[in-house]
Enzyme design. Structure first.
Site, short mmCIF file in Angstrom:
data_model
loop_
_atom_site.label_atom_id
_atom_site.label_comp_id
_atom_site.label_asym_id
_atom_site.label_seq_id
_atom_site.Cartn_x
_atom_site.Cartn_y
_atom_site.Cartn_z
N GLN A 348 30.68 51.21 31.61
CA GLN A 348 31.31 51.83 32.79
C GLN A 348 30.70 53.21 33.05
O GLN A 348 30.75 54.10 32.19
CB GLN A 348 32.81 51.98 32.60
CG GLN A 348 33.57 50.66 32.48
CD GLN A 348 33.82 50.25 31.05
OE1 GLN A 348 32.99 50.48 30.16
NE2 GLN A 348 34.97 49.62 30.81
N GLN A 370 27.30 49.03 35.84
CA GLN A 370 28.71 48.61 35.77
C GLN A 370 29.59 49.68 36.41
O GLN A 370 29.44 50.88 36.15
CB GLN A 370 29.13 48.38 34.32
CG GLN A 370 30.56 47.88 34.18
CD GLN A 370 30.90 47.45 32.77
OE1 GLN A 370 30.02 47.29 31.92
NE2 GLN A 370 32.18 47.23 32.51
N ASP A 371 30.52 49.24 37.28
CA ASP A 371 31.50 50.14 37.93
C ASP A 371 30.81 51.20 38.79
O ASP A 371 31.16 52.39 38.74
CB ASP A 371 32.39 50.82 36.88
CG ASP A 371 33.35 49.85 36.22
OD1 ASP A 371 33.29 48.65 36.53
OD2 ASP A 371 34.13 50.28 35.37
N ASP A 392 31.31 44.19 37.94
CA ASP A 392 32.46 44.78 38.68
C ASP A 392 32.02 46.00 39.48
O ASP A 392 32.73 47.02 39.49
CB ASP A 392 33.57 45.18 37.70
CG ASP A 392 34.03 44.03 36.82
OD1 ASP A 392 33.90 42.87 37.24
OD2 ASP A 392 34.52 44.31 35.70
N ARG A 460 36.06 38.93 40.55
CA ARG A 460 37.06 38.44 39.60
C ARG A 460 38.30 39.32 39.69
O ARG A 460 38.23 40.49 40.11
CB ARG A 460 36.51 38.41 38.17
CG ARG A 460 36.10 39.76 37.61
CD ARG A 460 35.68 39.64 36.15
NE ARG A 460 35.20 40.92 35.60
CZ ARG A 460 35.00 41.13 34.30
NH1 ARG A 460 35.22 40.17 33.42
NH2 ARG A 460 34.55 42.29 33.88
#
Length: 554
Positions: A348, A370-371, A392, A460
């Site tokens: 993250q 990520q993120d 994500d 998701r």
């Protein structure tokens, strides 16, 4: 151990108000019918002796005032229990302190809008504003808890954790009453056809709408801003307005973006335009809650770059890892790159976090892994932006519309899967979700040679009521036939809302999509609910932000 202690606290609290079931009345039961925790909602209303005969507005005020009291209690407890230092644990506690400060602000603003109405009802615009504030307040509390868990904070050491569930349930109850009384079944006011169908699609249209550039001012300024900024203090043509320049070589008003933001007026109703010249700015930029109507304008994607490399692996909370974080309302950005260069291996690592109401981004690039983009809360709009990431990489719980953007999946770590979205709606009455309209959903160049090794999905469900839609977009072959990926087992599969409408491209075929109860192939009527006009009322505020948009479906 911490989770067991918190469970004991919650069970004890539940028993304390479940034992008061004799105080219920029909008026209260009806008012609470949309609340996820009806028992708590009925109990909190029954604490007021006047609830039995109260009308919708008074009932809403009772619950909202109770929510404010609980949020203030938690905020006070956090301040007393926080610790200093830069550890992830201390950051998580300070994040909670910050988030509950915002929650108190949002609840006070909601109460002001509710009580300022002179009649027994609440106007549509005020009701939607309140719904947005309460949705954000609930998101803040979820973010606080999430941060504490990820940082492994020992909850029993801090008394404020005792009140988090109470405060969350009370805000959720306030949200349920607002939805029932003032929003559900109500139609928004009709707008003129010329406004509803307005489409500003090109720079030529933009100049036509906002004026020429013969006077030397940039074409992105709205006409009102241009009038205000054309005033001069003397005959020398010096502008006396909130327009400043940031240049690393010292040729502007400031050499750092942070200095320019700090110098801007607090809570200003006027736009403060900060022109950031070409260069790579290695700084962590904050737009605080008391800095309204800040606009950053650069020299173009990958020409003006704001960069950082914070990550959870290096000890930062996800919330604090952002290179740029915008909270002050009305934040605008154009022609800038926001990036986090920590890399896929650092997990993250946020490039841009946005919790600014009525914020907009035009022709920006947001780069990370990520993120990448944390659309944390409130109402947001992105137009013609490039967003890069892996896991994500668009996540959060704002009411957000992406329009004519490029979403590009990058090469992740070995054994990882790419997820374009992870939406975080926690309550069915929140007006939040991610709407992706007329976008290009594809692979970044680095992923193309190895695309078969890294399955890539549309999204998701991060939280129970996750809501994401893809409308009239081009879905490239990077998208797996199933389309969507479960988070864990059957979590949220029946409560989420995932939809697709009139998409094109090799990844748009829905014949092999997931068969979850919450997934649907939408019709035109469904899709209309997620347009700029319907979802974020963008036709009422994006024009003044000088950002082009399509109000409805194409």
């Amino acid at each position: 151990m911490a989770s067991k202690v918190l469970l004991v606290i919650l069970l004890a609290f539940l028993s304390s108000y479940q034992s008061r079931g004799d105080t219920r009345n029909n008026n209260v039961e009806s008012a609470c019918e949309l609340a996820p925790n009806r028992t708590f909602c009925e109990w909190s209303l029954s604490q007021s002796g006047g609830s039995a005969g109260a009308g919708p507005k008074n009932l809403s005020e009772i619950v909202m005032r109770y929510s404010l009291r609980q949020a203030k209690i938690v905020k006070g407890s956090i301040s007393g229990g926080s610790s200093s230092g830069l550890s992830m644990q201390s950051q998580a506690i300070e994040d909670c302190n910050f988030l509950y400060g915002l929650t108190v602000d949002y609840l006070m603003a909601s109460l002001a809008k509710l009580t300022n109405s002179t009649n027994s009802t609440v106007g549509w615009k005020s009701a939607v504003d309140i719904q947005s504030y309460l949705s954000a307040a609930l998101t803040n509390q979820a973010t606080c808890l999430e941060g504490l868990k990820l940082a492994n904070v020992k909850l029993r050491q801090f008394s404020f954790t005792n009140g988090i569930s109470n405060a969350s349930d009370s805000v959720s109850s306030s949200l349920a009453l607002m939805k029932k009384f003032f929003i559900a079944g109500k139609a928004p006011p009709k707008r003129s056809r010329s406004v509803h169908s307005r489409r500003l699609l090109s720079d030529d249209d933009f100049v036509s709408q906002y004026g020429s550039v013969d006077d030397g001012l940039p074409s992105w300024l709205s006409r009102a801003d241009r009038r205000r900024l054309l005033q001069s203090s003397s005959g020398d043509g010096v502008l006396v307005g909130d327009v400043v320049t940031v240049a690393q070589d010292g040729s502007g008003n400031y050499t750092t973006i942070t200095d320019a933001i700090n110098a801007a007026a607090n809570q200003s109703a006027d736009r403060c335009v900060i022109y950031v010249t070409a260069g790579v700015y290695e700084e962590y930029v904050q737009i605080p809650k008391y800095k309204y109507n800040i606009m950053l304008i650069g020299d173009g994607i990958d020409v003006t770059v704001i960069t950082g490399n914070r990550s959870v692996v290096d000890g930062w909370t996800t919330f604090n890892s952002a290179t740029v974080a915008a909270v002050g309302q009305g934040f605008l950005a154009r022609d800038i790159t926001f990036e986090n260069t920590a890399g896929a291996e650092k997990h993250q690592a946020v490039a841009l976090r946005v919790g600014s109401d009525l914020s907009a981004f035009y022709r920006c690039s947001i780069k990370g892994y990520q993120d990448t983009l944390y659309t944390h809360s409130l109402r947001q709009f992105y137009r013609e932006c490039d967003i890069y990431g892996t896991v994500d990489f668009i996540f959060g719980n704002a009411a957000v519309v992406f329009q004519s953007c490029n979403l590009l999946a990058r090469k992740p770590m070995d054994q990882q899967q790419n997820l374009f979205t992870a939406q975080g709606r926690t309550d069915p009455n929140q007006n939040t979700g991610t709407s992706i309209v007329n976008c290009n959903v594809t692979a970044a160049p680095e992923l193309v040679p190895v695309i078969s090794s890294f399955p890539t999905y549309l999204g998701r469900p991060w939280k129970q009521y996750s809501r994401t839609v893809y409308i009239q977009s081009y879905l490239d072959s990077v998208v797996q036939p199933a389309g969507w990926l479960a988070w864990s087992g059957d979590f949220a599969l029946s409560t989420l809302y995932y939809g697709e409408y009139a998409n094109t491209g090799p990844g748009a075929n829905t014949s092999q999509r997931v068969s979850w109860p919450g997934y649907r192939v939408m019709n035109n009527s469904d899709a209309q609910n997620f347009t700029v006009t319907s979802f974020i009322a963008g036709d009422t505020w994006l024009s003044s932000a000088a950002v082009p948009f399509d109000a409805g479906l194409l």
